[in-house]
Write a protein that holds these residues in place. Structure first.
Motif, PDB file in Angstrom:
ATOM      1  N   MET A 160      52.473  53.810  64.471  1.00 42.54           N
ATOM      2  CA  MET A 160      51.324  53.800  63.313  1.00 42.54           C
ATOM      3  C   MET A 160      51.380  52.230  62.970  1.00 42.54           C
ATOM      4  SD  MET A 160      49.907  56.660  62.272  1.00 42.54           S
ATOM      5  CE  MET A 160      49.455  56.471  60.454  1.00 42.54           C
ATOM      6  N   VAL A 161      52.833  51.594  62.917  1.00 44.78           N
ATOM      7  CA  VAL A 161      52.652  50.176  62.755  1.00 44.78           C
ATOM      8  C   VAL A 161      51.816  49.588  64.040  1.00 44.78           C
ATOM      9  CG1 VAL A 161      53.847  48.216  62.578  1.00 44.78           C
ATOM     10  CG2 VAL A 161      54.833  50.447  61.584  1.00 44.78           C
TER      11      VAL A 161
ATOM     12  N   SER B 168      55.613  53.591  57.404  1.00 44.96           N
ATOM     13  CA  SER B 168      54.839  52.988  58.238  1.00 44.96           C
ATOM     14  C   SER B 168      53.912  52.042  57.311  1.00 44.96           C
ATOM     15  CB  SER B 168      53.973  53.927  59.244  1.00 44.96           C
ATOM     16  OG  SER B 168      53.139  54.760  58.503  1.00 44.96           O
TER      17      SER B 168
ATOM     18  N   SER C 146      56.447  56.404  63.405  1.00 42.55           N
ATOM     19  CA  SER C 146      56.117  55.577  62.414  1.00 42.55           C
ATOM     20  C   SER C 146      56.024  54.236  63.305  1.00 42.55           C
ATOM     21  CB  SER C 146      57.342  55.288  61.531  1.00 42.55           C
ATOM     22  OG  SER C 146      57.259  54.258  60.533  1.00 42.55           O
ATOM     23  N   LEU C 147      56.502  53.893  64.257  1.00 43.70           N
ATOM     24  CA  LEU C 147      56.634  52.739  64.828  1.00 43.70           C
ATOM     25  C   LEU C 147      54.940  52.513  65.500  1.00 43.70           C
ATOM     26  CD1 LEU C 147      57.402  50.195  66.276  1.00 43.70           C
ATOM     27  CD2 LEU C 147      58.779  51.532  68.169  1.00 43.70           C
TER      28      LEU C 147
ATOM     29  N   PHE D 127      60.965  46.924  62.477  1.00 46.59           N
ATOM     30  CA  PHE D 127      61.473  48.250  62.854  1.00 46.59           C
ATOM     31  C   PHE D 127      62.925  48.310  62.985  1.00 46.59           C
ATOM     32  CE2 PHE D 127      62.054  52.235  65.360  1.00 46.59           C
ATOM     33  CZ  PHE D 127      61.191  52.937  64.836  1.00 46.59           C
TER      34      PHE D 127
END
Length: 339
Positions: free
Chosen positions: A115-116, A235, A112-113, A244
């Protein structure tokens, strides 16, 4: 101009855009889809292999629980005979499935990180404006993250094997069904007095000593898909990398600690009935139990149904959120837009 038409909803240009998009997909064919899928998955694996600190950090957290905390809790938190265990087990053996699920959870949040980060740098725009369906791209990204999580999980199980923590030999694969309805359901759902265990098939003798490492693979993949789908949706909500840390504190840790990863649910029910109900509503609990039963050659039908159902809901929410015209990404100016 065509991009503006799609964004503003202009019908003639929007129709032409979709027609050319569909034509491009037909021209790419199966080989094009396979090349795209392979490229996305391989990119995730290469990124993981080139980040050795990520590999170490993924193992440090569960190994600390296994070697330090479990040694201290062994005398006070020994686990009695509960399914799928057929004998009394030490605390280290009980928490091993929960620590595998911890690896999947943290890996999903790392994905997810990324993707950010890709959204902030504009890299994600290149991916999402391709002619492939957005659902296919997100699913490929998700499967790439699950592939990495599977490697991390087996690295942890290898270390645990040297520590003497390993599933017992499995002679047959079984289907386990038991459901204890929540107290707030009243008499609307009949409580099962005893679990129903059905034999599915026998395991060849030469595979029996390490069959648990094979039967747990589908459980790890399904649990990874559920947690990865949740992370994909998150995300789209996280605006900046700095946020985050807040996600770690308010999402990851409550999911992990309010589950059956570290303590049996019956102990939690004795200590705090409200917390017990919260643990039962936590989808992470069922991911842990799916892995736990998988290591013992059993399929927990209730956990399987909940994990599959949550995966479908989270993935649908992620696909909607990354829709450039309807989802959360649209409110920020597109997939490569700023927060």
């Amino acid at each position: 101009m065509a991009t503006q038409a799609v964004t503003t909803g202009s019908e003639p240009l929007g129709r032409g855009y979709h027609e050319s998009d569909d034509a491009a997909r037909r021209r790419l064919g199966v080989s094009g889809y396979w090349a795209c899928f392979k490229g996305i998955v391989w990119r995730e694996i290469l990124r993981y292999l080139h980040q050795r600190e990520r590999f170490l950090s993924a193992l440090v957290r569960p190994l600390i629980w296994l070697f330090i905390f479990a040694a201290g809790f062994r005398q006070t938190l020994g686990v009695s005979i509960i399914p799928p265990y057929e004998t009394y087990v030490l605390y280290e053996e009980y928490i091993a499935p929960g620590l595998i699920a911890m690896i999947l959870l943290f890996n999903a949040m790392q994905s997810s990180l990324s993707m950010v980060y890709d959204r902030e740098t504009g890299t994600m725009r290149t991916l999402l404006v391709s002619p492939f369906p957005r659902s296919f791209l997100l699913l490929s990204k998700l499967l790439g993250g699950v592939s990495v999580a599977l490697l991390q999980a087996y690295a942890f199980m290898l270390v645990a094997w040297f520590w003497g923590i390993q599933p017992p030999p499995i002679t047959e694969v079984k289907l386990f069904t038991f459901y204890d309805p929540p107290t707030w359901a009243g008499d609307a759902i009949t409580k099962m007095s005893d679990p129903i265990v059905n034999s599915l098939f026998s395991v060849p003798e030469f595979i029996q000593p390490f069959a648990g490492y094979i039967t747990v693979i589908p459980a790890i993949i399904l649990a990874g898909l559920m947690l990865g789908s949740l992370a994909l949706f998150m995300s789209s909500v996280i605006k900046q990398l700095e946020n985050f840390a807040g996600v770690m504190n308010f999402v990851i840790f409550p999911m992990f600690f309010a589950s059956s990863a570290l303590y049996p649910l019956w102990r939690i029910r004795e200590a705090s009935p409200p917390l017990y109900e919260i643990c039962r509503l936590n989808p992470f609990t069922y991911a842990v139990e799916l892995i736990r039963f998988g290591l013992y050659g059993q399929v927990d039908t209730v956990s399987l149904a909940i994990v599959v159902g949550c995966t479908a809901v989270f993935l649908a929410a992620a696909v909607f959120a990354y829709n450039p015209s309807k989802g959360l990404i649209a409110r920020r100016g597109g997939p490569g837009g700023s927060a």
